[in-house]
Scaffold this active site. Structure first.
Site, PDB file in Angstrom:
ATOM      1  N   TYR A 160     -33.119 -25.156 -51.246  1.00  0.00           N
ATOM      2  CA  TYR A 160     -33.497 -24.795 -52.619  1.00  0.00           C
ATOM      3  C   TYR A 160     -32.895 -25.795 -53.622  1.00  0.00           C
ATOM      4  O   TYR A 160     -33.481 -26.082 -54.655  1.00  0.00           O
ATOM      5  CB  TYR A 160     -33.110 -23.351 -52.933  1.00  0.00           C
ATOM      6  CG  TYR A 160     -33.914 -22.763 -54.074  1.00  0.00           C
ATOM      7  CD1 TYR A 160     -35.317 -22.713 -54.020  1.00  0.00           C
ATOM      8  CD2 TYR A 160     -33.290 -22.268 -55.214  1.00  0.00           C
ATOM      9  CE1 TYR A 160     -36.052 -22.182 -55.070  1.00  0.00           C
ATOM     10  CE2 TYR A 160     -34.024 -21.725 -56.263  1.00  0.00           C
ATOM     11  CZ  TYR A 160     -35.399 -21.690 -56.188  1.00  0.00           C
ATOM     12  OH  TYR A 160     -36.130 -21.167 -57.236  1.00  0.00           O
ATOM     13  N   LYS A 167     -32.495 -22.882 -61.795  1.00  0.00           N
ATOM     14  CA  LYS A 167     -32.574 -21.422 -61.986  1.00  0.00           C
ATOM     15  C   LYS A 167     -31.266 -20.866 -62.568  1.00  0.00           C
ATOM     16  O   LYS A 167     -31.298 -19.894 -63.333  1.00  0.00           O
ATOM     17  CB  LYS A 167     -32.918 -20.709 -60.678  1.00  0.00           C
ATOM     18  CG  LYS A 167     -34.338 -20.950 -60.165  1.00  0.00           C
ATOM     19  CD  LYS A 167     -35.430 -20.477 -61.120  1.00  0.00           C
ATOM     20  CE  LYS A 167     -36.790 -20.449 -60.438  1.00  0.00           C
ATOM     21  NZ  LYS A 167     -37.886 -20.186 -61.414  1.00  0.00           N
TER      22      LYS A 167
HETATM   23  P1  NAD Z   1     -47.152 -20.686 -58.209  1.00  0.00           P
HETATM   24  O1  NAD Z   1     -47.224 -22.065 -57.648  1.00  0.00           O
HETATM   25  O2  NAD Z   1     -48.355 -19.842 -58.091  1.00  0.00           O
HETATM   26  O3  NAD Z   1     -46.709 -20.746 -59.744  1.00  0.00           O
HETATM   27  C1  NAD Z   1     -45.980 -21.810 -60.292  1.00  0.00           C
HETATM   28  C2  NAD Z   1     -46.720 -22.213 -61.549  1.00  0.00           C
HETATM   29  O4  NAD Z   1     -46.013 -23.207 -62.281  1.00  0.00           O
HETATM   30  C3  NAD Z   1     -48.107 -22.798 -61.231  1.00  0.00           C
HETATM   31  O5  NAD Z   1     -49.089 -22.037 -61.876  1.00  0.00           O
HETATM   32  C4  NAD Z   1     -48.037 -24.184 -61.839  1.00  0.00           C
HETATM   33  O6  NAD Z   1     -49.269 -24.623 -62.375  1.00  0.00           O
HETATM   34  C5  NAD Z   1     -46.990 -23.961 -62.935  1.00  0.00           C
HETATM   35  N1  NAD Z   1     -46.443 -25.202 -63.469  1.00  0.00           N
HETATM   36  C6  NAD Z   1     -45.740 -26.164 -62.808  1.00  0.00           C
HETATM   37  N2  NAD Z   1     -45.478 -27.192 -63.635  1.00  0.00           N
HETATM   38  C7  NAD Z   1     -46.025 -26.871 -64.850  1.00  0.00           C
HETATM   39  C8  NAD Z   1     -46.109 -27.530 -66.111  1.00  0.00           C
HETATM   40  N3  NAD Z   1     -45.586 -28.756 -66.302  1.00  0.00           N
HETATM   41  N4  NAD Z   1     -46.744 -26.887 -67.125  1.00  0.00           N
HETATM   42  C9  NAD Z   1     -47.294 -25.665 -66.946  1.00  0.00           C
HETATM   43  N5  NAD Z   1     -47.257 -24.986 -65.783  1.00  0.00           N
HETATM   44  C10 NAD Z   1     -46.621 -25.591 -64.748  1.00  0.00           C
HETATM   45  O7  NAD Z   1     -45.894 -20.000 -57.484  1.00  0.00           O
HETATM   46  P2  NAD Z   1     -45.096 -18.653 -57.831  1.00  0.00           P
HETATM   47  O8  NAD Z   1     -44.326 -18.363 -56.598  1.00  0.00           O
HETATM   48  O9  NAD Z   1     -46.004 -17.662 -58.402  1.00  0.00           O
HETATM   49  O10 NAD Z   1     -44.054 -19.152 -58.940  1.00  0.00           O
HETATM   50  C11 NAD Z   1     -43.895 -18.521 -60.191  1.00  0.00           C
HETATM   51  C12 NAD Z   1     -42.420 -18.391 -60.548  1.00  0.00           C
HETATM   52  O11 NAD Z   1     -41.819 -17.479 -59.639  1.00  0.00           O
HETATM   53  C13 NAD Z   1     -41.619 -19.676 -60.454  1.00  0.00           C
HETATM   54  O12 NAD Z   1     -40.707 -19.721 -61.536  1.00  0.00           O
HETATM   55  C14 NAD Z   1     -40.859 -19.513 -59.168  1.00  0.00           C
HETATM   56  O13 NAD Z   1     -39.666 -20.246 -59.181  1.00  0.00           O
HETATM   57  C15 NAD Z   1     -40.604 -18.025 -59.208  1.00  0.00           C
HETATM   58  N6  NAD Z   1     -40.209 -17.408 -57.930  1.00  0.00           N
HETATM   59  C16 NAD Z   1     -41.008 -17.544 -56.831  1.00  0.00           C
HETATM   60  C17 NAD Z   1     -40.627 -16.946 -55.637  1.00  0.00           C
HETATM   61  C18 NAD Z   1     -41.451 -17.101 -54.389  1.00  0.00           C
HETATM   62  O14 NAD Z   1     -40.920 -16.860 -53.291  1.00  0.00           O
HETATM   63  N7  NAD Z   1     -42.727 -17.450 -54.476  1.00  0.00           N
HETATM   64  C19 NAD Z   1     -39.436 -16.190 -55.574  1.00  0.00           C
HETATM   65  C20 NAD Z   1     -38.662 -16.052 -56.735  1.00  0.00           C
HETATM   66  C21 NAD Z   1     -39.061 -16.679 -57.903  1.00  0.00           C
HETATM   67  C1  IMJ Z   2     -38.467 -23.437 -52.584  1.00  0.00           C
HETATM   68  C2  IMJ Z   2     -37.771 -24.478 -51.995  1.00  0.00           C
HETATM   69  C3  IMJ Z   2     -36.861 -24.266 -50.959  1.00  0.00           C
HETATM   70  C4  IMJ Z   2     -36.629 -22.993 -50.499  1.00  0.00           C
HETATM   71  C5  IMJ Z   2     -37.337 -21.938 -51.081  1.00  0.00           C
HETATM   72  C6  IMJ Z   2     -38.260 -22.157 -52.134  1.00  0.00           C
HETATM   73  N1  IMJ Z   2     -37.318 -20.598 -50.844  1.00  0.00           N
HETATM   74  C7  IMJ Z   2     -38.171 -19.957 -51.676  1.00  0.00           C
HETATM   75  C8  IMJ Z   2     -38.797 -20.902 -52.497  1.00  0.00           C
HETATM   76  C9  IMJ Z   2     -36.493 -19.968 -49.801  1.00  0.00           C
HETATM   77  C10 IMJ Z   2     -38.389 -18.489 -51.722  1.00  0.00           C
HETATM   78  C11 IMJ Z   2     -39.843 -20.638 -53.569  1.00  0.00           C
HETATM   79  N2  IMJ Z   2     -39.195 -20.567 -54.915  1.00  0.00           N
HETATM   80  C12 IMJ Z   2     -38.333 -19.440 -55.157  1.00  0.00           C
HETATM   81  C13 IMJ Z   2     -39.383 -21.509 -55.911  1.00  0.00           C
HETATM   82  O1  IMJ Z   2     -38.825 -21.340 -56.981  1.00  0.00           O
HETATM   83  C14 IMJ Z   2     -40.202 -22.718 -55.686  1.00  0.00           C
HETATM   84  C15 IMJ Z   2     -40.252 -23.722 -56.598  1.00  0.00           C
HETATM   85  C16 IMJ Z   2     -40.937 -24.977 -56.367  1.00  0.00           C
HETATM   86  C17 IMJ Z   2     -41.748 -25.229 -55.276  1.00  0.00           C
HETATM   87  C18 IMJ Z   2     -42.354 -26.484 -55.116  1.00  0.00           C
HETATM   88  C19 IMJ Z   2     -43.186 -26.846 -53.924  1.00  0.00           C
HETATM   89  C20 IMJ Z   2     -44.129 -27.990 -54.195  1.00  0.00           C
HETATM   90  C21 IMJ Z   2     -43.561 -29.061 -55.080  1.00  0.00           C
HETATM   91  N3  IMJ Z   2     -42.632 -28.722 -56.012  1.00  0.00           N
HETATM   92  C22 IMJ Z   2     -42.088 -27.472 -56.111  1.00  0.00           C
HETATM   93  N4  IMJ Z   2     -41.288 -27.189 -57.169  1.00  0.00           N
HETATM   94  C23 IMJ Z   2     -40.728 -25.975 -57.298  1.00  0.00           C
HETATM   95  O2  IMJ Z   2     -43.987 -30.222 -54.988  1.00  0.00           O
END
Ligand code: NAD
Ligand code: IMJ
Length: 260
Positions: A160, A167
Site C-alpha cells: 500500500y 491516506k
Molecule cells: P475506483 O477506481 O472505482 O475509484 C477511484 C476513482 O478515482 C475513479 O473513479 C477515478 O476516475 C478517480 N480519479 C483518479 N484520479 C482522478 C483525478 N485526477 N481526478 C478525478 N478523479 C480521479 O475505485 P474505488 O475502490 O471505488 O476507490 C474509491 C475510493 O475508495 C478511493 O479513495 C480508494 O482509496 C478508497 N478505498 C477503496 C478500497 C478498496 O478496496 N477498493 C478500500 C478502502 C478505500
Molecule cells: C492498493 C494497493 C496495494 C494494496 C491494496 C490496495 N489493498 C487495497 C487496495 C490491500 C484494499 C485498494 N485501495 C484501498 C486503494 O486505495 C487503491 C488506490 C489506488 C489503486 C491504483 C491501482 C492502479 C494505479 N494506481 C492506483 N492508485 C491508487 O495505477
C-alpha cells in the site's frame, strides 16, 4: 431494502466524485443516496470514462454529470460554477478518489520517488482541500463531506506504501477541515472501507489472499460489500449523523479491531 430510511435526503443536492464504473464505491454510495431521494451531480476524471459515467448516471433520476479532474483547479472552479448556476445550493460532497503510480504500489516504500510521493498526495489527499475550498461556500444551509480511506493509513500494509501515507494525510485533513467548517454547520468524516474488488484494487498483488484473510479473521467472517459503504456514507451525509464530525468510521466487517 431501503424502506427503513425513506427520503432521508429529499431536497438535498450532493456532488459524487469518483465513479469510474459500476463497481466503484462512489457508485454504491450514489445508489444509497438516490434511494433516499437526493439530487446527484456526478463528476468524472476524464473523457476516457465520460461515456460510462453518463450511461450510469442516466439510470438515476434527478442527476447531472460534469467532468472534473481534481489535479486541475480550473476544473474544480468550473464544477462550483455549474453547481451554483444549476442548483444554487449544495448539501453534500462524496470524495471517492485516489491515485498513485502503479510502480509505487509494489515493492518497497523506501523506493518512492519525490514526484510519485507528490502525485499520490496531490490527487488522494490535497484534492479534498481544493474541493472544500470551492464547494463549501455553496453549502449555505449546512452540509456534510464524506471521503474514503483505508486501514493502510495507520498500519504498514504490504504494497500500500505511498497510498498509506497519502491516506494518513487525508484522515488528518478530515480532522482539520472539520475544525474549520463546524461553525458553518458543515461536517467532515471518512469511511474506512475493507478491501473491495474495484478498479482501484485491480492488479494488486494477491488481492484474493487479502479478501480470504478478511473472511477468516474479521468478526463478521466476510468481506465488505460496496453497498455497506454506501449506506454508511448515506448516514454520514444525512441529519442522522448531525453530531458526528472529524471521525473515521470503519466499514470492514470489524477487521481492524482484531488482534493476532
Ligand atoms: P475506483 O477506481 O472505482 O475509484 C477511484 C476513482 O478515482 C475513479 O473513479 C477515478 O476516475 C478517480 N480519479 C483518479 N484520479 C482522478 C483525478 N485526477 N481526478 C478525478 N478523479 C480521479 O475505485 P474505488 O475502490 O471505488 O476507490 C474509491 C475510493 O475508495 C478511493 O479513495 C480508494 O482509496 C478508497 N478505498 C477503496 C478500497 C478498496 O478496496 N477498493 C478500500 C478502502 C478505500
Ligand atoms: C492498493 C494497493 C496495494 C494494496 C491494496 C490496495 N489493498 C487495497 C487496495 C490491500 C484494499 C485498494 N485501495 C484501498 C486503494 O486505495 C487503491 C488506490 C489506488 C489503486 C491504483 C491501482 C492502479 C494505479 N494506481 C492506483 N492508485 C491508487 O495505477
Amino acid at each position: 431494502m431501503h424502506a427503513q430510511v425513506p427520503q432521508l435526503m429529499h431536497g438535498r443536492v450532493v456532488v459524487v466524485m469518483g465513479v469510474a464504473n459500476e463497481r466503484s464505491i462512489a457508485w454504491a454510495i450514489a445508489q444509497s443516496l438516490a434511494h433516499a431521494g437526493a439530487d446527484l451531480i456526478f463528476t468524472y476524471e476524464s473523457e476516457r470514462v465520460a461515456e460510462r459515467v453518463q450511461r450510469l448516471a442516466a439510470q438515476i433520476e434527478r442527476s447531472s454529470v460534469v467532468m472534473c479532474n481534481v489535479a486541475e483547479d480550473g476544473d474544480i472552479d468550473a464544477l462550483a460554477a455549474f453547481v451554483r448556476e444549476r442548483y444554487g445550493v449544495l448539501h453534500g460532497i462524496v470524495h471517492a478518489i485516489a491515485y498513485a503510480n502503479k510502480e509505487d504500489l509494489a515493492g518497497a516504500y523506501i523506493d518512492t520517488s519525490r514526484s510519485g510521493y507528490a502525485l499520490a498526495q496531490d490527487i488522494s489527499a490535497y484534492s479534498l482541500v481544493a474541493i472544500a475550498q470551492r464547494l463549501v461556500p455553496l453549502m449555505t444551509q449546512g452540509g456534510a463531506i464524506v471521503t474514503l480511506t483505508y486501514l493502510g493509513s495507520e498500519r504498514a500494509l504490504r504494497n500500500y506504501n505511498v497510498m498509506g501515507v497519502a491516506k494518513a494525510a487525508l484522515e488528518a485533513s478530515v480532522r482539520y477541515l472539520a475544525l474549520d467548517l463546524g461553525v458553518r454547520g458543515v461536517r467532515v468524516n471518512a469511511v474506512s472501507a475493507g478491501p473491495i474488488k474495484t478498479l482501484a484494487a485491480k492488479g494488486i498483488a494477491d488481492f484474493h489472499g487479502i479478501l480470504r484473510e478478511v473472511e477468516a479473521k474479521s468478526p463478521l467472517r466476510r468481506t465488505t460489500d460496496a453497498s455497506e459503504v454506501g449506506d454508511t456514507a448515506l448516514f454520514l451525509l444525512s441529519d442522522m449523523a448531525r453530531g458526528i464530525t472529524g471521525e473515521v468510521i470503519y466499514v470492514d466487517s470489524g477487521y481492524h479491531i482484531v488482534g493476532v
